[in-house]
Design a protein around this motif. Structure first.
Motif, mmCIF file in Angstrom:
data_model
loop_
_atom_site.group_PDB
_atom_site.id
_atom_site.type_symbol
_atom_site.label_atom_id
_atom_site.label_comp_id
_atom_site.label_asym_id
_atom_site.label_seq_id
_atom_site.Cartn_x
_atom_site.Cartn_y
_atom_site.Cartn_z
ATOM 1 N N LEU A 20 34.659 28.938 -66.106
ATOM 2 C CA LEU A 20 35.480 28.666 -64.931
ATOM 3 C C LEU A 20 34.737 27.723 -63.998
ATOM 4 O O LEU A 20 33.512 27.774 -63.901
ATOM 5 N N SER A 21 35.507 26.894 -63.306
ATOM 6 C CA SER A 21 34.959 25.991 -62.303
ATOM 7 C C SER A 21 35.671 26.221 -60.980
ATOM 8 O O SER A 21 36.850 26.598 -60.950
ATOM 9 N N CYS A 22 34.955 25.977 -59.902
ATOM 10 C CA CYS A 22 35.533 26.033 -58.566
ATOM 11 C C CYS A 22 35.044 24.805 -57.804
ATOM 12 O O CYS A 22 33.843 24.688 -57.525
ATOM 13 N N SER A 23 35.970 23.932 -57.489
ATOM 14 C CA SER A 23 35.642 22.723 -56.756
ATOM 15 C C SER A 23 35.877 22.955 -55.271
ATOM 16 O O SER A 23 36.938 23.441 -54.876
ATOM 17 N N ALA A 24 34.895 22.603 -54.464
ATOM 18 C CA ALA A 24 34.948 22.888 -53.026
ATOM 19 C C ALA A 24 34.983 21.604 -52.210
ATOM 20 O O ALA A 24 34.398 20.585 -52.609
ATOM 21 N N SER A 25 35.634 21.684 -51.050
ATOM 22 C CA SER A 25 35.647 20.563 -50.117
ATOM 23 C C SER A 25 35.881 21.081 -48.714
ATOM 24 O O SER A 25 36.309 22.230 -48.524
ATOM 25 N N GLY A 26 35.590 20.241 -47.741
ATOM 26 C CA GLY A 26 35.852 20.598 -46.352
ATOM 27 C C GLY A 26 34.710 21.294 -45.645
ATOM 28 O O GLY A 26 34.855 21.692 -44.485
ATOM 29 N N GLU A 76 27.882 17.990 -56.873
ATOM 30 C CA GLU A 76 29.302 17.858 -57.224
ATOM 31 C C GLU A 76 30.174 18.887 -56.509
ATOM 32 O O GLU A 76 31.362 19.008 -56.807
ATOM 33 N N ASN A 77 29.580 19.652 -55.591
ATOM 34 C CA ASN A 77 30.331 20.657 -54.814
ATOM 35 C C ASN A 77 31.121 21.603 -55.708
ATOM 36 O O ASN A 77 32.306 21.895 -55.458
ATOM 37 N N THR A 78 30.458 22.062 -56.746
ATOM 38 C CA THR A 78 31.147 22.904 -57.733
ATOM 39 C C THR A 78 30.303 24.126 -58.081
ATOM 40 O O THR A 78 29.081 24.016 -58.225
ATOM 41 N N VAL A 79 30.972 25.248 -58.207
ATOM 42 C CA VAL A 79 30.343 26.474 -58.695
ATOM 43 C C VAL A 79 31.044 26.865 -59.994
ATOM 44 O O VAL A 79 32.252 26.661 -60.135
ATOM 45 N N PHE A 80 30.266 27.417 -60.917
ATOM 46 C CA PHE A 80 30.762 27.736 -62.244
ATOM 47 C C PHE A 80 30.592 29.226 -62.535
ATOM 48 O O PHE A 80 29.729 29.893 -61.954
#
Length: 117
Positions: A20-26, A76-80
């Protein structure tokens, strides 16, 4: 605006794997601890994995310890969430979260994981 977007959920057979990936922003991703939760039908949302902002401290729920691995890529602002040896009991909607304000979780929309033969 804080945004979290989970992806990678799927139907998988028992014993299989998913990432699973979680892309974050803000927000400044590298400053915050990130967490993965899951919620099965009719059950409370369960915290299953936590990773510190630098990635060097990780915690897991007993239910996933030894099978799931949390990691992050701050550039990459991502958690896996690497999930191995999946079981039918792992079937749930999986969410990532961040607490920008202490005690208040911000969630993504979730991604469905179904483990079934």
């Amino acid at each position: 605006e804080v945004r979290l977007a989970e992806s990678g959920g799927a139907l998988v057979q028992p014993g299989g794997s998913l990432r699973l990936s979680c892309s974050a922003s803000g927000f400044t991703f590298s400053n915050y601890t990130m967490r993965w939760f899951r919620q099965a039908v009719g059950m409370k949302r369960e915290l299953i994995a936590t990773i510190s902002n630098t990635g060097d401290i990780k915690h897991y729920a007993d239910s996933v310890k030894g099978r799931f691995t949390i990691s992050r890529h701050n550039a990459e602002n991502t958690v896996f969430l690497q999930m191995d040896s999946l079981k039918p009991d792992d079937t749930a909607v999986y969410y990532c979260s961040v607490q920008i304000i202490f005690g208040i979780d911000r969630w993504g929309q979730g991604t469905q994981v179904t483990v079934s033969s």
